[in-house]
Design a protein around this motif. Structure first.
Motif, PDB file in Angstrom:
ATOM      1  N   GLY A  74       0.820  -1.199   0.000  1.00  0.00           N
ATOM      2  CA  GLY A  74       0.000   0.000   0.000  1.00  0.00           C
ATOM      3  C   GLY A  74       0.856   1.251   0.000  1.00  0.00           C
ATOM      4  O   GLY A  74       2.045   1.206   0.337  1.00  0.00           O
ATOM      5  N   PHE A  75       0.246   2.346  -0.391  1.00  0.00           N
ATOM      6  CA  PHE A  75       0.926   3.631  -0.407  1.00  0.00           C
ATOM      7  C   PHE A  75      -0.064   4.697   0.019  1.00  0.00           C
ATOM      8  O   PHE A  75      -1.222   4.669  -0.404  1.00  0.00           O
ATOM      9  N   ILE A  76       0.376   5.607   0.834  1.00  0.00           N
ATOM     10  CA  ILE A  76      -0.439   6.770   1.179  1.00  0.00           C
ATOM     11  C   ILE A  76       0.321   8.003   0.728  1.00  0.00           C
ATOM     12  O   ILE A  76       1.477   8.203   1.098  1.00  0.00           O
ATOM     13  N   LEU A  77      -0.346   8.787  -0.086  1.00  0.00           N
ATOM     14  CA  LEU A  77       0.211  10.030  -0.589  1.00  0.00           C
ATOM     15  C   LEU A  77      -0.552  11.153   0.078  1.00  0.00           C
ATOM     16  O   LEU A  77      -1.778  11.212  -0.018  1.00  0.00           O
ATOM     17  N   ASP A  78       0.152  12.021   0.774  1.00  0.00           N
ATOM     18  CA  ASP A  78      -0.542  13.062   1.543  1.00  0.00           C
ATOM     19  C   ASP A  78      -1.113  14.169   0.670  1.00  0.00           C
ATOM     20  O   ASP A  78      -1.749  15.080   1.163  1.00  0.00           O
ATOM     21  N   GLY A  79      -0.902  14.079  -0.633  1.00  0.00           N
ATOM     22  CA  GLY A  79      -1.458  15.084  -1.535  1.00  0.00           C
ATOM     23  C   GLY A  79      -0.568  16.272  -1.733  1.00  0.00           C
ATOM     24  O   GLY A  79      -0.858  17.149  -2.531  1.00  0.00           O
ATOM     25  N   ILE A  80       0.551  16.320  -1.025  1.00  0.00           N
ATOM     26  CA  ILE A  80       1.457  17.463  -1.165  1.00  0.00           C
ATOM     27  C   ILE A  80       2.844  16.986  -1.591  1.00  0.00           C
ATOM     28  O   ILE A  80       3.217  17.116  -2.738  1.00  0.00           O
ATOM     29  N   THR A  81       3.593  16.401  -0.667  1.00  0.00           N
ATOM     30  CA  THR A  81       4.958  15.992  -1.009  1.00  0.00           C
ATOM     31  C   THR A  81       5.427  14.693  -0.352  1.00  0.00           C
ATOM     32  O   THR A  81       6.554  14.295  -0.568  1.00  0.00           O
ATOM     33  N   THR A  82       4.610  14.039   0.447  1.00  0.00           N
ATOM     34  CA  THR A  82       5.079  12.865   1.182  1.00  0.00           C
ATOM     35  C   THR A  82       4.350  11.602   0.748  1.00  0.00           C
ATOM     36  O   THR A  82       3.128  11.575   0.672  1.00  0.00           O
ATOM     37  N   LEU A  83       5.126  10.543   0.476  1.00  0.00           N
ATOM     38  CA  LEU A  83       4.594   9.244   0.108  1.00  0.00           C
ATOM     39  C   LEU A  83       5.090   8.229   1.147  1.00  0.00           C
ATOM     40  O   LEU A  83       6.278   8.137   1.404  1.00  0.00           O
ATOM     41  N   THR A  84       4.145   7.492   1.755  1.00  0.00           N
ATOM     42  CA  THR A  84       4.498   6.487   2.750  1.00  0.00           C
ATOM     43  C   THR A  84       4.128   5.111   2.221  1.00  0.00           C
ATOM     44  O   THR A  84       2.963   4.854   1.932  1.00  0.00           O
ATOM     45  N   PRO A  85       5.121   4.214   2.082  1.00  0.00           N
ATOM     46  CA  PRO A  85       4.817   2.852   1.630  1.00  0.00           C
ATOM     47  C   PRO A  85       4.413   1.967   2.807  1.00  0.00           C
ATOM     48  O   PRO A  85       4.834   2.202   3.951  1.00  0.00           O
ATOM     49  N   TYR A  86       3.600   0.964   2.537  1.00  0.00           N
ATOM     50  CA  TYR A  86       3.180   0.002   3.562  1.00  0.00           C
ATOM     51  C   TYR A  86       3.401  -1.406   3.028  1.00  0.00           C
ATOM     52  O   TYR A  86       3.129  -1.681   1.861  1.00  0.00           O
ATOM     53  N   LEU A  87       3.902  -2.297   3.881  1.00  0.00           N
ATOM     54  CA  LEU A  87       4.052  -3.703   3.552  1.00  0.00           C
ATOM     55  C   LEU A  87       3.385  -4.502   4.658  1.00  0.00           C
ATOM     56  O   LEU A  87       3.787  -4.410   5.822  1.00  0.00           O
ATOM     57  N   ASN A  88       2.324  -5.225   4.302  1.00  0.00           N
ATOM     58  CA  ASN A  88       1.545  -6.010   5.266  1.00  0.00           C
ATOM     59  C   ASN A  88       1.064  -5.173   6.444  1.00  0.00           C
ATOM     60  O   ASN A  88       1.094  -5.592   7.599  1.00  0.00           O
ATOM     61  N   GLY A  89       0.631  -3.957   6.147  1.00  0.00           N
ATOM     62  CA  GLY A  89       0.058  -3.080   7.163  1.00  0.00           C
ATOM     63  C   GLY A  89       1.056  -2.299   7.986  1.00  0.00           C
ATOM     64  O   GLY A  89       0.678  -1.502   8.836  1.00  0.00           O
TER      65      GLY A  89
END
Length: 72
Positions: free
Chosen positions: A14-29
């Motif tokens: 999974g990936f969460i993009l904050d809509g501005i400049t930060t992308l956080t990847p997720y592996l198995n939660g």
């Protein structure tokens, strides 16, 4: 970053993009290290999956489902 996958094992990416400049990847939660991106595309993107092999295994990957959502 790359991770060797174990054969016949389900994983959740999974990936969460904050809509501005930060992308956080997720592996198995579990959140990985957030990265800063210089610009976020304003056009639709196409997901791409790559299956590589070391030459001894068949490069086969199954995708059970894909979910894309936008939170406001």
């Amino acid at each position: 970053n790359t991770t060797a996958m174990v054969e016949d094992t389900y994983i959740r990416l999974g990936f969460i993009l904050d809509g501005i400049t930060t992308l956080t990847p997720y592996l198995n939660g579990t959140a990985g290290t957030a990265i800063t991106v210089s610009s976020i595309p304003l056009i639709p993107l196409t997901p791409s999956f790559v299956c590589q092999t070391n030459g001894t295994n068949d490069p086969i990957m199954s995708v059970d489902w894909v979910k894309v959502c936008q939170l406001r």
